[in-house]
Design an enzyme around this catalytic site. Structure first.
Site, PDB file in Angstrom:
ATOM      1  N   ASP A   7      37.859 105.267  -1.973  1.00 32.32           N
ATOM      2  CA  ASP A   7      37.135 106.055  -0.991  1.00 32.32           C
ATOM      3  C   ASP A   7      37.673 105.648   0.389  1.00 32.32           C
ATOM      4  O   ASP A   7      38.336 104.606   0.519  1.00 32.32           O
ATOM      5  CB  ASP A   7      35.641 105.750  -1.122  1.00 32.32           C
ATOM      6  CG  ASP A   7      34.814 106.421  -0.051  1.00 32.32           C
ATOM      7  OD1 ASP A   7      34.923 107.642   0.105  1.00 32.32           O
ATOM      8  OD2 ASP A   7      34.063 105.704   0.638  1.00 32.32           O
ATOM      9  N   ASP A   9      35.827 106.373   4.021  1.00 31.95           N
ATOM     10  CA  ASP A   9      34.802 105.937   4.979  1.00 31.95           C
ATOM     11  C   ASP A   9      33.909 104.863   4.374  1.00 31.95           C
ATOM     12  O   ASP A   9      33.276 105.082   3.334  1.00 31.95           O
ATOM     13  CB  ASP A   9      33.935 107.128   5.384  1.00 31.95           C
ATOM     14  CG  ASP A   9      34.743 108.214   6.068  1.00 31.95           C
ATOM     15  OD1 ASP A   9      34.642 108.350   7.290  1.00 31.95           O
ATOM     16  OD2 ASP A   9      35.492 108.929   5.365  1.00 31.95           O
ATOM     17  N   ASP A 170      31.812 102.707  -1.802  1.00 31.00           N
ATOM     18  CA  ASP A 170      30.765 102.002  -1.053  1.00 31.00           C
ATOM     19  C   ASP A 170      29.415 102.697  -1.141  1.00 31.00           C
ATOM     20  O   ASP A 170      28.534 102.429  -0.319  1.00 31.00           O
ATOM     21  CB  ASP A 170      31.160 101.905   0.428  1.00 31.00           C
ATOM     22  CG  ASP A 170      31.059 103.241   1.148  1.00 31.00           C
ATOM     23  OD1 ASP A 170      30.453 103.291   2.233  1.00 31.00           O
ATOM     24  OD2 ASP A 170      31.573 104.238   0.616  1.00 31.00           O
TER      25      ASP A 170
END
Length: 221
Positions: A7, A9, A170
């Site tokens: 991922d 961001d 995250d």
């Protein structure tokens, strides 16, 4: 080939400061001033533009929240694209881990819910786009995470077998994506929502990028 898909961001980079600045530009246009706080609202920022607008309008107790979100979302994206790397920084050790994974023979790519053009622009500005064999964004395919197809496509574009990849993320969205794909998930604990990651019970938690290559070796053994 086995692959490691990241991922963007909140996983490779802390983009929250620039995202919040773009959202606050929208709230200023509404005459409300800076509604979001870069520290307090960082976790919401990493969930995307609509999440930030929703939170801000809730604080303003605005009656036409849905209509304003639809109106201001493209405004937010334009503001973000114009100042995409003012506050953003890569997490310590992230790119060193990427290079170690590549040296060990893994394909390395990115699967993000950021629009592909913005993701490409940000990675170019940070000087790391060429380090990744693939980049699949929110609008690359007709579907986005947590649908597993963007993850599979990111793995395929690295030259890898989609069934033999790991997703580094995250968020609950990343966790759901990996579950839907039937592949392991590693969730980072150093982002704004890091304290909540253990409750999701991923295959592994990561608190330091120096530990990632060994961790991937175990998960894809």
């Amino acid at each position: 080939m086995k692959s490691v898909i990241f991922d963007l961001d909140g996983t490779l980079a802390d983009t929250s400061g620039d995202l919040i600045a773009a959202a606050n530009a929208c709230f200023r246009d509404m005459g409300a001033g800076d509604v979001l706080d870069p520290s307090r609202d960082a976790a919401t920022a990493l969930r995307g533009g609509r999440a930030m607008l929703t939170l801000g309008l809730k604080r303003l107790d605005h009656a036409d929240g849905a209509g304003l979100i639809d109106h201001y979302y493209p405004v937010l994206l334009e503001a973000y694209g114009a100042a995409i790397d003012v506050h953003t920084h890569l997490y310590p050790g992230a790119m060193e881990a990427v290079e170690r994974l590549k040296a060990a023979g893994y394909g390395v790519g990115i699967c993000t819910n950021k629009p592909e053009g913005l993701a490409h622009s940000l990675l170019r500005r940070l000087g790391v786009r060429d380090a990744f064999a693939s980049l699949v964004g929110a609008d690359t395919l007709p579907v986005r995470k947590p649908d597993p197809e963007p993850l599979f496509e990111a793995a395929r574009r690295t030259g890898g077998d989609p069934a033999r990849c790991v997703l580094i993320g995250d968020s609950d969205t990343d966790h759901k994506t990996a579950r839907a794909a039937g592949v392991p998930c590693v969730l980072v604990t150093f982002g704004p929502a890091g304290g909540d990651m253990a409750a999701l019970e991923p295959e592994a938690l990561l608190d330091d990028y120096r530990n990632l290559p060994a961790l991937i070796g175990r998960l894809l053994a």
